[in-house]
Design a protein around this motif. Structure first.
Motif, PDB file in Angstrom:
ATOM      1  N   ASN A  25      16.760  40.862  46.803  1.00  0.00           N
ATOM      2  CA  ASN A  25      17.611  41.687  45.951  1.00  0.00           C
ATOM      3  C   ASN A  25      18.214  42.811  46.788  1.00  0.00           C
ATOM      4  O   ASN A  25      17.500  43.716  47.210  1.00  0.00           O
ATOM      5  CB  ASN A  25      16.794  42.262  44.796  1.00  0.00           C
ATOM      6  N   ARG A 156      18.720  30.542  23.815  1.00  0.00           N
ATOM      7  CA  ARG A 156      18.726  31.940  23.362  1.00  0.00           C
ATOM      8  C   ARG A 156      17.301  32.476  23.243  1.00  0.00           C
ATOM      9  O   ARG A 156      17.045  33.658  23.524  1.00  0.00           O
ATOM     10  CB  ARG A 156      19.469  32.068  22.029  1.00  0.00           C
ATOM     11  N   LEU A 159      16.078  33.479  26.635  1.00  0.00           N
ATOM     12  CA  LEU A 159      16.602  34.811  26.967  1.00  0.00           C
ATOM     13  C   LEU A 159      15.857  35.899  26.204  1.00  0.00           C
ATOM     14  O   LEU A 159      15.544  36.959  26.770  1.00  0.00           O
ATOM     15  CB  LEU A 159      18.094  34.879  26.656  1.00  0.00           C
ATOM     16  N   ASP A 163      13.840  38.871  28.005  1.00  0.00           N
ATOM     17  CA  ASP A 163      14.192  40.253  27.683  1.00  0.00           C
ATOM     18  C   ASP A 163      12.979  41.048  27.203  1.00  0.00           C
ATOM     19  O   ASP A 163      12.873  42.253  27.463  1.00  0.00           O
ATOM     20  CB  ASP A 163      15.290  40.285  26.621  1.00  0.00           C
ATOM     21  N   ALA A 166      11.223  41.930  30.224  1.00  0.00           N
ATOM     22  CA  ALA A 166      12.030  42.929  30.926  1.00  0.00           C
ATOM     23  C   ALA A 166      11.735  44.331  30.416  1.00  0.00           C
ATOM     24  O   ALA A 166      11.738  45.297  31.191  1.00  0.00           O
ATOM     25  CB  ALA A 166      13.512  42.605  30.770  1.00  0.00           C
ATOM     26  N   GLU A 211      18.437  36.278  37.841  1.00  0.00           N
ATOM     27  CA  GLU A 211      19.717  36.900  37.495  1.00  0.00           C
ATOM     28  C   GLU A 211      19.583  37.814  36.284  1.00  0.00           C
ATOM     29  O   GLU A 211      20.152  38.911  36.252  1.00  0.00           O
ATOM     30  CB  GLU A 211      20.768  35.813  37.232  1.00  0.00           C
ATOM     31  N   ARG A 212      18.832  37.359  35.300  1.00  0.00           N
ATOM     32  CA  ARG A 212      18.690  38.151  34.066  1.00  0.00           C
ATOM     33  C   ARG A 212      17.958  39.470  34.336  1.00  0.00           C
ATOM     34  O   ARG A 212      18.363  40.531  33.851  1.00  0.00           O
ATOM     35  CB  ARG A 212      17.923  37.334  33.015  1.00  0.00           C
ATOM     36  N   THR A 214      17.393  41.023  37.367  1.00  0.00           N
ATOM     37  CA  THR A 214      17.993  41.900  38.372  1.00  0.00           C
ATOM     38  C   THR A 214      19.395  42.348  37.991  1.00  0.00           C
ATOM     39  O   THR A 214      19.705  43.545  38.015  1.00  0.00           O
ATOM     40  CB  THR A 214      18.017  41.225  39.757  1.00  0.00           C
ATOM     41  N   ARG A 215      20.255  41.406  37.636  1.00  0.00           N
ATOM     42  CA  ARG A 215      21.657  41.735  37.368  1.00  0.00           C
ATOM     43  C   ARG A 215      21.850  42.333  35.969  1.00  0.00           C
ATOM     44  O   ARG A 215      22.532  43.346  35.805  1.00  0.00           O
ATOM     45  CB  ARG A 215      22.528  40.481  37.501  1.00  0.00           C
ATOM     46  N   HIS A 216      21.274  41.692  34.969  1.00  0.00           N
ATOM     47  CA  HIS A 216      21.488  42.135  33.586  1.00  0.00           C
ATOM     48  C   HIS A 216      20.665  43.378  33.254  1.00  0.00           C
ATOM     49  O   HIS A 216      21.182  44.333  32.661  1.00  0.00           O
ATOM     50  CB  HIS A 216      21.152  41.001  32.614  1.00  0.00           C
ATOM     51  N   HIS A 217      19.398  43.363  33.644  1.00  0.00           N
ATOM     52  CA  HIS A 217      18.506  44.467  33.283  1.00  0.00           C
ATOM     53  C   HIS A 217      18.355  45.513  34.379  1.00  0.00           C
ATOM     54  O   HIS A 217      17.772  46.580  34.125  1.00  0.00           O
ATOM     55  CB  HIS A 217      17.128  43.922  32.888  1.00  0.00           C
ATOM     56  N   GLY A 218      18.837  45.239  35.565  1.00  0.00           N
ATOM     57  CA  GLY A 218      18.752  46.227  36.639  1.00  0.00           C
ATOM     58  C   GLY A 218      17.342  46.547  37.073  1.00  0.00           C
ATOM     59  O   GLY A 218      17.029  47.689  37.426  1.00  0.00           O
TER      60      GLY A 218
END
Length: 350
Positions: A25, A156, A159, A163, A166, A211-212, A214-218
Motif C-alpha cells: 500500500n 452486496r 461488501l 465494511d 472495516a 481495494e475496499r 485501502t481505497r474505499h475506507h482509507g
C-alpha cells in the motif's frame, strides 16, 4: 548462540533474508511502515514469540507468562464475532479493545477473521450450527456465484461484511495500532467457504477486500499477510506484504518445518518475510537455526494447545509443547518476547 548469522543463512539455504521494508500500500501509515521496518530488521536473525487468544475466554497470554515468566511478543486476535451473521444472532466480541490494550503494553497485534458466511447458514447443530458458519459444511453460501455478479444481493452482503470489519479496523487505526492483517486464511484447504469454490473467486475476493479496505475506507495501517497455503491461490506480490503458513504437526514434533518454509518462499517472485502464522507445536529454535528456517514469528493456537482443566482450575498443558520446551523457546537467545520489543514511539519515530 547469541545471534544467527544472516550470511550463513543465505549461503546454506539459497534464500535471501534481506527484505526491503516497503509495503504494497503506497499510502501505508507511519506506524505500519515502522512495524514493517522492525520486522525486516530482525528477519533471519530472530523469531518473535506469539500466541492466539481464545474467542470467548482469554487466559492464554497469562498462562504463557505463568509457565515461562515471559509474555509473547505477538498476540493474535479474531474478528469472528464481529461478522454480521453472528452479531444478529447475539454474538459479542471484545477483540478490538483487547488488541488496543495489547499495543499499549508494547506488543504486536495480528488479526485473522473467521468470517461467518453472510447468509445461507445451515444451522443444524452441532457440526453445522450457525456458530460454525465459516466452515464450508455449515453454509450453502456460494462465493463463486457472489463474486461473478457485482449487482447481486450476495455480492452486496460481502461488501456489508467487509465494511463491518472495516469499522473495527478503523478503531485500531485511530488508536495508532498497526495490524498484521491475515484474512481469508487457509483457503486452499477448502474447509472454509471462501475457499470452497477454488482459487479464482477467492483471489478475486482478496483483491476486492484489499481495494475496499485501502481505497474505499482509507485503512492504511494494515500489513497484508497471506496464507492461502498453495501457489495456485496466490493473489500476486502487489497484494501481499508477508507470507504465512499454518502448521499443526504431531504432538511434541519440534522440527523446523523447513519444507513448508521453502514452499512458502516459492509463492513470491520477490523476497518476502515468511511467518508461522498458526501452529500447534512450537518449533525448536535450535532446529530452525540448523535448517535455516527463520520463521519471523509463530502464533500458537489457543485452548488445548496451551492449557487444560485440572481440579477446577486451568494449568499449562504439555500435550503439544512440553513445558521445558516452551521455556527453552521463550528464553532462547534467538527469540523475542514482549519485554524485548522496542519502544514503539521511539522506533516508529526514528
Amino acid at each position: 548462540m547469541e545471534e544467527i548469522n544472516r550470511q550463513y543463512l543465505q549461503n546454506s539455504s539459497g534464500l535471501d533474508f534481506q527484505v526491503e521494508p516497503v509495503l504494497v500500500n503506497p499510502e501505508a501509515s507511519r506506524t505500519a511502515q515502522g512495524l514493517m521496518k522492525y520486522l525486516c530488521s530482525i528477519y533471519g536473525r530472530y523469531m518473535l514469540t506469539g500466541q492466539q487468544i481464545g474467542v470467548l475466554s482469554t487466559p492464554e497470554l497469562d498462562m504463557i507468562h505463568e509457565a515461562t515468566g515471559k509474555y509473547p511478543a505477538v498476540a493474535g486476535f479474531d474478528f469472528m464475532n464481529y461478522s454480521p451473521s453472528r452479531v444478529e444472532r447475539g454474538a459479542e466480541c471484545r477483540d478490538t479493545d483487547l488488541a488496543i490494550e495489547w499495543w499499549k503494553r508494547g506488543g504486536i497485534v495480528t488479526f485473522c477473521w473467521h468470517w461467518n458466511a453472510p447468509k445461507d447458514l445451515v444451522d443444524l447443530p452441532p457440526d453445522r450450527s450457525w456458530g460454525r458458519g465459516f466452515y464450508t459444511e455449515a453454509t450453502t453460501f456460494d462465493v463463486a456465484k457472489a463474486m461473478s455478479d457485482p449487482d447481486s444481493e450476495d455480492y452486496r452482503l460481502i461488501l456489508r461484511d467487509i465494511d463491518a470489519i472495516a469499522a473495527q479496523l478503523a478503531l485500531l487505526q485511530e488508536a495508532g495500532v498497526p495490524v498484521l492483517w491475515r484474512p481469508l486464511h487457509e483457503a486452499s484447504g477448502g474447509w472454509f467457504w471462501w475457499g470452497a469454490k477454488g482459487p479464482e473467486p477467492c483471489i478475486a475476493l482478496w483483491k476486492l477486500m484489499y481495494e475496499r479496505l485501502t481505497r474505499h475506507h482509507g485503512l492504511n495501517h494494515l500489513i497484508w499477510v497471506w496464507n492461502g497455503q498453495h501457489a495456485g491461490w496466490y493473489p500476486g506480490d502487489e497484494y501481499v506484504d508477508i507470507l504465512g503458513e499454518d502448521i499443526y504437526p504431531p504432538k511434541h514434533d519440534y522440527s523446523s518445518q523447513k519444507e513448508r518454509f521453502l514452499s512458502a518462499a516459492s509463492y513470491s517472485k520477490r523476497n518476502k518475510i515468511i511467518a508461522l502464522t498458526e501452529n500447534g507445536v512450537v518449533p525448536d529454535p535450535d532446529r530452525m537455526a540448523k535448517d535455516c528456517t527463520p520463521w519471523a514469528w509463530n502464533c500458537t493456537w489457543y485452548g488445548e494447545f496451551v492449557f487444560r482443566e485440572e481440579d477446577g482450575r486451568r494449568v499449562y498443558s504439555g500435550e503439544y509443547t512440553e513445558l521445558e520446551q516452551l521455556r527453552k523457546t521463550y528464553h532462547h537467545p534467538w527469540t523475542i518476547t514482549l519485554d524485548g520489543l522496542p519502544d514503539w514511539e521511539v522506533w516508529i519515530g526514528s
